[in-house]
Design a protein around this motif. Structure first.
Motif, PDB file in Angstrom:
ATOM      1  N   SER A 152       0.837  -1.205   0.000  1.00  0.00           N
ATOM      2  CA  SER A 152       0.000   0.000   0.000  1.00  0.00           C
ATOM      3  C   SER A 152       0.870   1.253   0.000  1.00  0.00           C
ATOM      4  N   SER A 153       0.415   2.242  -0.800  1.00  0.00           N
ATOM      5  CA  SER A 153       1.053   3.560  -0.792  1.00  0.00           C
ATOM      6  C   SER A 153      -0.043   4.604  -0.906  1.00  0.00           C
ATOM      7  N   ILE A 154       0.346   5.863  -1.006  1.00  0.00           N
ATOM      8  CA  ILE A 154      -0.638   6.932  -1.009  1.00  0.00           C
ATOM      9  C   ILE A 154      -1.515   6.937  -2.266  1.00  0.00           C
ATOM     10  N   SER A 155      -1.062   6.315  -3.364  1.00  0.00           N
ATOM     11  CA  SER A 155      -1.869   6.300  -4.587  1.00  0.00           C
ATOM     12  C   SER A 155      -2.010   4.911  -5.205  1.00  0.00           C
ATOM     13  N   LYS A 202      -4.632   5.525  -8.143  1.00  0.00           N
ATOM     14  CA  LYS A 202      -5.016   6.929  -8.317  1.00  0.00           C
ATOM     15  C   LYS A 202      -6.353   7.219  -7.627  1.00  0.00           C
ATOM     16  N   PHE A 203      -6.404   6.883  -6.360  1.00  0.00           N
ATOM     17  CA  PHE A 203      -7.584   7.148  -5.534  1.00  0.00           C
ATOM     18  C   PHE A 203      -7.308   8.362  -4.641  1.00  0.00           C
ATOM     19  N   TYR A 204      -8.357   8.854  -3.997  1.00  0.00           N
ATOM     20  CA  TYR A 204      -8.196   9.972  -3.068  1.00  0.00           C
ATOM     21  C   TYR A 204      -7.435   9.493  -1.834  1.00  0.00           C
ATOM     22  N   PRO A 205      -6.460  10.284  -1.348  1.00  0.00           N
ATOM     23  CA  PRO A 205      -5.643   9.845  -0.204  1.00  0.00           C
ATOM     24  C   PRO A 205      -6.468   9.481   1.035  1.00  0.00           C
ATOM     25  N   HIS A 206      -7.574  10.175   1.258  1.00  0.00           N
ATOM     26  CA  HIS A 206      -8.349   9.891   2.463  1.00  0.00           C
ATOM     27  C   HIS A 206      -9.115   8.561   2.367  1.00  0.00           C
ATOM     28  N   LEU A 211      -9.721   1.394   1.894  1.00  0.00           N
ATOM     29  CA  LEU A 211      -9.333   0.428   0.866  1.00  0.00           C
ATOM     30  C   LEU A 211      -8.445  -0.668   1.445  1.00  0.00           C
ATOM     31  N   GLU A 212      -7.528  -0.299   2.347  1.00  0.00           N
ATOM     32  CA  GLU A 212      -6.672  -1.297   2.984  1.00  0.00           C
ATOM     33  C   GLU A 212      -7.502  -2.282   3.800  1.00  0.00           C
ATOM     34  N   GLN A 213      -8.496  -1.784   4.509  1.00  0.00           N
ATOM     35  CA  GLN A 213      -9.355  -2.669   5.314  1.00  0.00           C
ATOM     36  C   GLN A 213     -10.107  -3.655   4.414  1.00  0.00           C
ATOM     37  N   LEU A 214     -10.604  -3.162   3.296  1.00  0.00           N
ATOM     38  CA  LEU A 214     -11.311  -4.046   2.365  1.00  0.00           C
ATOM     39  C   LEU A 214     -10.355  -5.081   1.770  1.00  0.00           C
ATOM     40  N   ALA A 215      -9.108  -4.672   1.492  1.00  0.00           N
ATOM     41  CA  ALA A 215      -8.137  -5.579   0.882  1.00  0.00           C
ATOM     42  C   ALA A 215      -7.716  -6.677   1.851  1.00  0.00           C
TER      43      ALA A 215
END
Length: 526
Positions: A152-155, A202-206, A211-215
């Motif tokens: 995971s990264s910011i984008s 290329k998602f919004y940083p917030h 997204l990490e929780q879903l992954a």
């Protein structure tokens, strides 16, 4: 036919006969489609069946780019199947619902093995062979489980493939690229960087934490059967937006597109200056035509929705190497390719059965002289005393005799020399296809009767089958705007000109009524 034309026809005909044609291509050529457009249709539909290619050709009849030599772009992906794919698709839906659409939603779950490259339409079969050879070579060493590590990264959010399994997968991609270069003469660049399966990009940083929780909720313990899939896309529309038609739309003007639910439309955002508010200019994937369409009849589609899947190589789950050598396992691993021959054969039989079932072949007449030499063609080939002479090799060698003289040919022109050649080629193609002809109906126009006669000659049926002249299939509406209907040759004149005409045939009642209706309009007595 003149001696020079006969030699030219024989030369081209023999060249075509001596050329080996793939099983899917053969029925399309037998129907009269040029080789380059038939190959283009097969490539655009994934070379699955001749029927799909035939539908594509009919839909693209008015496509201005049909004859353009633009190849498809191809890419090779490693795709998950089974329970893992279902969980990834569930993540796709939930991430889109909670965090809006991002770049990852444009394409299905995959690991890129070889990025997009071009391949000429006539070499696509070689790509399939390259895929099978690469798969067979790496089958014994392909990992039984592909380890996925979340990154995971910011984008970016996705799974990385590391270790020896990643090395083997890269070797598979490299082998495919080498084989494709040798067999299909393609320049293929295999993936040499970090192998990854993208979940979000290329998602919004917030939205990163959500997204990490879903992954992390995606279970990775399930065994997964992986497939190497070869896809293609139209390289002209890579940077276009893709719309999907939601409703049917019938054009109100000539510059508008016909829409059917499910149609995909390619739209260039930078070329919308001509469009009014609420309208866009786009190109239909189904027909290849360009025009205006109401934007509220469409919705945004994903980039990969218009991609075409060609072939897959499925890697076996078996862990025992001996079982992989078993014929059943081998069939399961490379079975994506083995059925193609049988499927192609069945498609040819199905196509022939369809033609036989419908029992009607519609043939357009060959090239006519007035289309080449203009309305004044008759003045170019007639002497002051009303006799015919041949001013150009594309004029016919002679004209049949008409009771009222040469002037009646003006609105009832004959075939040109090229038109005669086209008609013979069509007849030759029908002969090679094995299609049986039981009866022939022709418009009373001279060009149509000539075309029918020439086709029958190539079929060796000119003495067995008589031509039934049917006025009902003449383009009467073409002449409604004119002041007079054309004077056509009588049955007696046609017979005198050595046309094998069925003089006992009587036109259908509705056809006679149509002719009388035109004549009444001509006389002003509706």
């Amino acid at each position: 036919m003149a001696a020079g034309e006969t030699q030219l026809y024989a030369k081209v005909s023999n060249k075509l006969k001596g050329r080996s044609t793939p099983l899917l291509l053969e029925p399309l050529l037998a129907m009269g489609f040029p080789v380059h457009t038939a190959l283009k249709a097969l490539a655009a539909t994934g070379r699955k069946t001749a029927e799909e290619a035939l539908v594509w050709l009919h839909d693209h009849g008015n496509d201005p780019s049909l004859d353009d030599p633009i190849p498809q772009e191809y890419a090779l992906f490693l795709c998950p199947t089974g329970p893992l794919l279902e969980k990834l698709q569930e993540f796709w839906r939930e991430s889109k619902r909670q965090c809006a659409k991002n770049r990852a939603h444009e394409v299905f779950p995959h690991v890129t093995l070889c990025d997009f490259f071009t391949c000429e339409d006539q070499r696509v079969e070689c790509l399939y062979e390259a895929l099978k050879k690469a798969g067979d070579r790496l089958l014994g060493s392909f990992p039984t489980a592909v380890p996925l590590a979340l990154h995971s990264s910011i984008s970016y959010l996705g799974f990385f493939v590391n270790g020896s399994p990643a090395d083997i997968i890269r070797e598979f991609a490299m082998t495919f690229a080498t084989e494709a270069s040798l067999l299909a003469d393609c320049s293929v660049k295999p993936c040499t960087k970090q192998l990854h399966l993208t979940l979000a990009h290329k998602f919004y940083p917030h939205h990163q934490r959500t997204l990490e929780q879903l992954a992390r909720a995606i279970p990775l313990g399930h065994s997964c059967q992986w497939t190497a899939a070869l896809y293609s896309r139209d390289m002209r529309f890579v940077h276009y937006q893709t719309l999907r038609a939601l409703f049917q739309y019938k054009p109100q003007n000539v510059d508008e597109l016909t829409l059917s639910p499910g149609d995909y439309i390619f739209v260039d955002p930078t070329q919308q200056d001509e469009a009014s508010e609420g309208w866009v200019i786009g190109i239909s994937q189904r027909t290849g035509c360009r025009g205006f369409l109401p934007e509220n009849y469409t919705d945004r589609a994903s980039e990969s929705d218009t991609w075409v899947k060609h072939r897959m190589y499925t890697f076996s789950l078996a862990t025992d190497l001996n079982s992989r050598k078993d014929s059943e396992a081998s069939s399961r691993c490379s079975g994506e390719f083995l059925p193609q021959t049988a499927r192609s054969l069945s498609s040819l039989q199905a196509l022939q059965a369809t033609v036989a079932r419908k029992s009607v072949l519609v043939v357009r007449h060959g090239e006519r002289v007035d289309q080449i030499f203009g309305k004044s063609w008759l003045q170019q080939c007639s002497t002051p005393d009303g006799k015919y002479y041949r001013p150009d090799l594309n004029f016919p060698c002679s004209l049949p005799r008409r009771s009222r003289g040469i002037k009646d040919f003006e609105n009832d022109p004959p075939l040109s020399s090229c038109g005669i050649f086209q008609s013979r080629i069509a007849g030759d193609a029908l002969l090679d296809s094995g299609i049986r002809i039981s009866s022939v109906f022709a418009s009373p126009a001279l060009r149509c009767v000539q075309t029918a006669k020439l086709i029958l000659e190539e079929l060796k049926l000119e003495k067995k089958i008589k031509i039934r002249v049917e006025p009902g299939i003449f383009e009467w509406t073409k002449w409604e705007a004119g002041k007079t209907t054309p004077t056509l040759m009588s049955l007696e004149e046609l017979k005198e000109a050595n046309f094998n005409i069925d003089t006992d045939y009587r036109s259908l009642p509705w056809a006679c009524a149509s002719v009388k209706k035109i004549k009444r309009k001509e006389n002003g007595s509706w």
